[in-house]
Design a protein around this motif. Structure first.
Motif, PDB file in Angstrom:
ATOM      1  N   LEU A 168     -21.322  -9.850  29.085  1.00  0.00           N
ATOM      2  CA  LEU A 168     -21.172 -10.647  30.746  1.00  0.00           C
ATOM      3  C   LEU A 168     -22.543 -12.113  30.490  1.00  0.00           C
ATOM      4  O   LEU A 168     -22.538 -13.109  30.634  1.00  0.00           O
ATOM      5  N   GLU A 169     -23.449 -11.939  28.786  1.00  0.00           N
ATOM      6  CA  GLU A 169     -23.294 -12.767  27.999  1.00  0.00           C
ATOM      7  C   GLU A 169     -22.803 -14.087  27.637  1.00  0.00           C
ATOM      8  O   GLU A 169     -22.939 -15.266  27.583  1.00  0.00           O
ATOM      9  N   ARG A 170     -20.548 -13.791  27.747  1.00  0.00           N
ATOM     10  CA  ARG A 170     -20.558 -14.516  27.381  1.00  0.00           C
ATOM     11  C   ARG A 170     -19.973 -15.041  28.817  1.00  0.00           C
ATOM     12  O   ARG A 170     -19.661 -16.583  28.781  1.00  0.00           O
ATOM     13  N   VAL A 177     -21.480 -18.528  37.165  1.00  0.00           N
ATOM     14  CA  VAL A 177     -22.043 -17.004  37.603  1.00  0.00           C
ATOM     15  C   VAL A 177     -23.233 -17.399  38.090  1.00  0.00           C
ATOM     16  O   VAL A 177     -23.807 -18.341  38.499  1.00  0.00           O
ATOM     17  N   PRO A 178     -23.063 -17.194  39.727  1.00  0.00           N
ATOM     18  CA  PRO A 178     -24.165 -17.045  40.044  1.00  0.00           C
ATOM     19  C   PRO A 178     -25.117 -16.877  40.238  1.00  0.00           C
ATOM     20  O   PRO A 178     -25.771 -15.459  39.238  1.00  0.00           O
ATOM     21  N   ALA A 179     -26.458 -16.997  40.350  1.00  0.00           N
ATOM     22  CA  ALA A 179     -27.750 -16.703  39.735  1.00  0.00           C
ATOM     23  C   ALA A 179     -28.423 -15.097  40.306  1.00  0.00           C
ATOM     24  O   ALA A 179     -28.287 -14.403  39.482  1.00  0.00           O
ATOM     25  N   ASP A 180     -28.430 -14.936  41.317  1.00  0.00           N
ATOM     26  CA  ASP A 180     -28.435 -13.794  41.799  1.00  0.00           C
ATOM     27  C   ASP A 180     -27.406 -12.610  41.160  1.00  0.00           C
ATOM     28  O   ASP A 180     -28.554 -11.606  41.211  1.00  0.00           O
ATOM     29  N   LEU A 181     -25.701 -12.990  41.295  1.00  0.00           N
ATOM     30  CA  LEU A 181     -25.285 -12.053  40.963  1.00  0.00           C
ATOM     31  C   LEU A 181     -25.090 -11.452  39.646  1.00  0.00           C
ATOM     32  O   LEU A 181     -25.769 -10.903  39.409  1.00  0.00           O
ATOM     33  N   LEU A 182     -25.572 -12.262  38.101  1.00  0.00           N
ATOM     34  CA  LEU A 182     -26.079 -12.206  37.471  1.00  0.00           C
ATOM     35  C   LEU A 182     -27.512 -11.335  37.494  1.00  0.00           C
ATOM     36  O   LEU A 182     -27.155 -10.313  36.352  1.00  0.00           O
ATOM     37  N   ALA A 183     -28.829 -11.788  37.712  1.00  0.00           N
ATOM     38  CA  ALA A 183     -29.508 -11.053  37.794  1.00  0.00           C
ATOM     39  C   ALA A 183     -29.546  -9.602  37.972  1.00  0.00           C
ATOM     40  O   ALA A 183     -30.042  -8.483  37.701  1.00  0.00           O
ATOM     41  N   HIS A 184     -28.532  -8.942  38.842  1.00  0.00           N
ATOM     42  CA  HIS A 184     -28.052  -8.095  39.436  1.00  0.00           C
ATOM     43  C   HIS A 184     -27.018  -7.092  38.859  1.00  0.00           C
ATOM     44  O   HIS A 184     -27.291  -6.051  38.191  1.00  0.00           O
ATOM     45  N   TRP A 185     -26.325  -7.886  38.269  1.00  0.00           N
ATOM     46  CA  TRP A 185     -25.733  -7.194  36.323  1.00  0.00           C
ATOM     47  C   TRP A 185     -26.777  -7.289  35.626  1.00  0.00           C
ATOM     48  O   TRP A 185     -26.298  -5.699  35.286  1.00  0.00           O
ATOM     49  N   GLN A 186     -27.594  -7.980  35.209  1.00  0.00           N
ATOM     50  CA  GLN A 186     -28.849  -7.314  34.410  1.00  0.00           C
ATOM     51  C   GLN A 186     -29.264  -6.122  34.658  1.00  0.00           C
ATOM     52  O   GLN A 186     -29.458  -5.335  33.530  1.00  0.00           O
ATOM     53  N   ALA A 187     -29.818  -6.040  35.847  1.00  0.00           N
ATOM     54  CA  ALA A 187     -30.164  -4.460  35.848  1.00  0.00           C
ATOM     55  C   ALA A 187     -29.158  -3.679  36.131  1.00  0.00           C
ATOM     56  O   ALA A 187     -29.746  -2.229  35.815  1.00  0.00           O
ATOM     57  N   VAL A 188     -28.192  -3.620  36.363  1.00  0.00           N
ATOM     58  CA  VAL A 188     -26.892  -2.822  36.236  1.00  0.00           C
ATOM     59  C   VAL A 188     -26.894  -2.252  35.126  1.00  0.00           C
ATOM     60  O   VAL A 188     -26.667  -0.458  34.596  1.00  0.00           O
ATOM     61  N   GLU A 280     -16.117  -5.270  39.995  1.00  0.00           N
ATOM     62  CA  GLU A 280     -16.555  -6.247  40.360  1.00  0.00           C
ATOM     63  C   GLU A 280     -16.258  -6.845  38.647  1.00  0.00           C
ATOM     64  O   GLU A 280     -15.894  -8.262  38.569  1.00  0.00           O
ATOM     65  N   PHE A 281     -16.967  -6.556  38.609  1.00  0.00           N
ATOM     66  CA  PHE A 281     -16.990  -7.706  36.721  1.00  0.00           C
ATOM     67  C   PHE A 281     -15.655  -7.846  36.314  1.00  0.00           C
ATOM     68  O   PHE A 281     -15.405  -8.599  35.545  1.00  0.00           O
ATOM     69  N   ALA A 282     -14.845  -6.994  36.961  1.00  0.00           N
ATOM     70  CA  ALA A 282     -13.382  -8.104  35.885  1.00  0.00           C
ATOM     71  C   ALA A 282     -13.251  -9.912  36.914  1.00  0.00           C
ATOM     72  O   ALA A 282     -12.885 -10.168  35.676  1.00  0.00           O
ATOM     73  N   VAL A 283     -14.246  -9.596  38.080  1.00  0.00           N
ATOM     74  CA  VAL A 283     -13.749 -11.025  37.843  1.00  0.00           C
ATOM     75  C   VAL A 283     -14.324 -12.011  37.302  1.00  0.00           C
ATOM     76  O   VAL A 283     -14.383 -12.982  36.690  1.00  0.00           O
ATOM     77  N   ALA A 284     -15.779 -11.422  36.414  1.00  0.00           N
ATOM     78  CA  ALA A 284     -16.409 -12.782  35.775  1.00  0.00           C
ATOM     79  C   ALA A 284     -15.845 -12.569  34.441  1.00  0.00           C
ATOM     80  O   ALA A 284     -15.377 -13.758  33.805  1.00  0.00           O
ATOM     81  N   GLN A 285     -14.922 -11.641  33.526  1.00  0.00           N
ATOM     82  CA  GLN A 285     -14.107 -11.521  32.515  1.00  0.00           C
ATOM     83  C   GLN A 285     -13.155 -12.400  33.371  1.00  0.00           C
ATOM     84  O   GLN A 285     -13.038 -13.159  31.953  1.00  0.00           O
ATOM     85  N   TRP A 286     -12.612 -12.922  34.049  1.00  0.00           N
ATOM     86  CA  TRP A 286     -11.793 -13.195  34.625  1.00  0.00           C
ATOM     87  C   TRP A 286     -11.776 -15.173  34.411  1.00  0.00           C
ATOM     88  O   TRP A 286     -11.450 -15.850  33.851  1.00  0.00           O
TER      89      TRP A 286
END
Length: 334
Positions: A168-170, A177-188, A280-286
Motif C-alpha cells: 500500500l505504501e508503494r 490512489v484516491p485519498a479516501d480509498l487510501l485511508a479506507h485501506w489503512q483502516a482495513v 479491490e487491492f489488486a487494482v492498486a497493485q496493478w
C-alpha cells in the motif's frame, strides 16, 4: 523477446526427446509475463509450453517446477483434479522454457462459470460453486511440509498484514490512489481480529483462467488446475479473491459457505472480508506496476477503477478511516 507458438514448438522439438510437434496454437495467459502455446505432437499428445518474458517470471516458473515435483503420486491421487507434470525443461536465451502435460478442456471467465453453475443446479446436479469450494478446501488441507521441503515461502498472518501495508505504501507513493480509498485501506490493514487467522497452503493465483473444465450436456466438472507458480503458505482468503469480480454475488457467497462447511476446522469469520479486500487491492497493485513501467494508459485506467471502488464503498456506507488516522508503517517484513 516474444515467442510465437511456432517458435515455441521449434524449441520443444530441439530440446525435448520424444516430442515431435505437428501443430501449435496460442493459449490465453492471465498476464503478460509468459509466452505460451499448446503443442500437438506426432503421437496425438498435447503439451503446454511456457516461456518467461522477464527474470521475475522465470523465477515464478522455477518455483512452480519445485512445487509440481513435490506432488507425489499419492498426493496427486488425493486431489479431485489433475495437476500438470513438467515433461521437459529447455534452456533458451538465458532462461528456461517449460513443457507441461496438458489435459484438453475449456476455460471460462468467472461470470460464465456462474452461468454454468446455474445450469447445473437447474438440471439437479451439484453447482460449480460447490465444486470450486470443495477443490479449494482440498488444497488448503494439503500438508504444509511440501512447501517447506520445496523451500517456498511461508508467511504468518502478521507477516501478510505487514506485506500488504508495504504494498500500500508503494501504491501511495505513486500519488494516484484516491485519498479516501487510501485511508479506507489503512483502516482495513490496522491490527485486529481481521488479521488473526490460520495460514494454509494456498494456490495464490487461483482464478477462472487456471481452471480447466470438461463441459458436456450431462455435467460440468473441473479436470485440471494450472498456474502453480505462486504457491505458498499464506492467507486462505487469497484463493477466493477472484470470485469477488463475479457479477453474481450468490455464486460467490455459495462458494464461501460450502468451503466453510468442508474445512475440518471452521475458517475465521473475516475470510470473506479479506478476500474482497484482496480483490479491490489488486487494482492498486496493478496501478503500481503501470506507474513503474511507465504505462500511462494503464495507469489512467487503474485510477478510474480505484475511483469506482471508492464510490461504491462510499455509497454502501462501508468506507472506513475517514476520521484522522495515523499512517501505518510496514515495519520489518521477515
Amino acid at each position: 523477446m516474444t515467442l510465437s507458438p511456432l517458435q515455441l514448438a521449434a524449441i520443444v522439438s530441439a530440446g525435448v526427446p520424444g516430442i515431435y510437434p505437428v501443430g501449435a496454437e496460442a493459449v490465453r495467459e492471465d498476464s503478460g509475463d509468459f509466452d505460451s502455446a499448446i503443442i500437438a505432437d506426432s503421437a496425438g499428445r498435447r503439451w503446454r509450453v511456457r516461456a518467461p518474458r522477464r527474470p521475475d517470471a522465470s523465477m515464478r516458473l522455477e518455483a512452480e517446477h519445485l512445487i509440481l515435483q513435490s506432488f507425489s503420486p499419492g498426493l496427486r491421487a488425493r486431489l479431485p483434479f489433475a495437476v500438470p507434470t513438467v515433461a521437459g525443461i529447455v534452456p533458451y536465451a538465458g532462461g528456461n522454457v517449460f513443457v507441461y502435460t496438458h489435459i484438453p478442456g475449456s476455460v471460462y471467465d468467472v461470470d460464465q462459470l456462474a452461468e454454468l453453475s446455474r445450469r447445473e443446479v437447474a438440471q439437479g446436479r451439484p453447482s460449480l460453486a460447490a465444486i470450486i469450494a470443495k477443490d479449494i478446501a482440498t488444497l488448503h488441507v494439503m500438508p504444509e511440509d511440501i512447501i517447506y521441503e520445496a523451500d517456498l515461502p511461508s508467511y504468518s498472518s502478521e507477516q501478510i498484514r505487514r506485506r500488504k501495508i508495504a504494498e500500500l505504501e508503494r501504491a501511495a507513493a505513486t500519488g494516484k490512489v484516491p485519498a479516501d480509498l487510501l485511508a479506507h485501506w489503512q483502516a482495513v490493514l490496522s491490527p485486529g481480529p481481521m488479521w488473526q487467522f490460520r495460514p494454509r497452503v494456498v494456490h495464490a493465483d487461483m482464478g477462472a483462467e487456471n481452471l480447466v473444465l470438461e463441459v458436456t450436456p450431462s455435467e460440468a466438472r473441473i479436470v485440471e488446475v494450472t498456474g502453480w507458480s505462486d504457491v505458498h503458505v499464506g492467507d486462505p482468503a487469497q484463493d477466493f479473491a477472484w470470485l469477488y469480480s463475479c457479477e453474481d454475488i450468490d455464486f460467490t457467497d455459495e462458494a464461501v459457505e460450502v468451503y466453510r462447511q468442508q474445512m475440518p476446522q471452521l475458517p475465521d469469520a473475516y475470510l470473506a472480508q479479506r478476500a474482497n479486500f484482496y480483490a479491490e487491492f489488486a487494482v492498486a497493485q496493478w496501478l503500481t506496476h503501470t506507474v513503474e513501467t511507465d504505462d500511462k494508459d494503464g495507469a489512467t485506467h487503474a485510477v478510474s477503477m480505484l475511483l469506482d471502488i471508492q464510490d461504491d464503498l462510499r455509497s454502501s456506507g462501508e468506507l472506513l478511516g475517514q476520521e484522522d488516522t495515523p499512517p501505518l508503517m510496514s515495519g520489518p517484513q521477515d
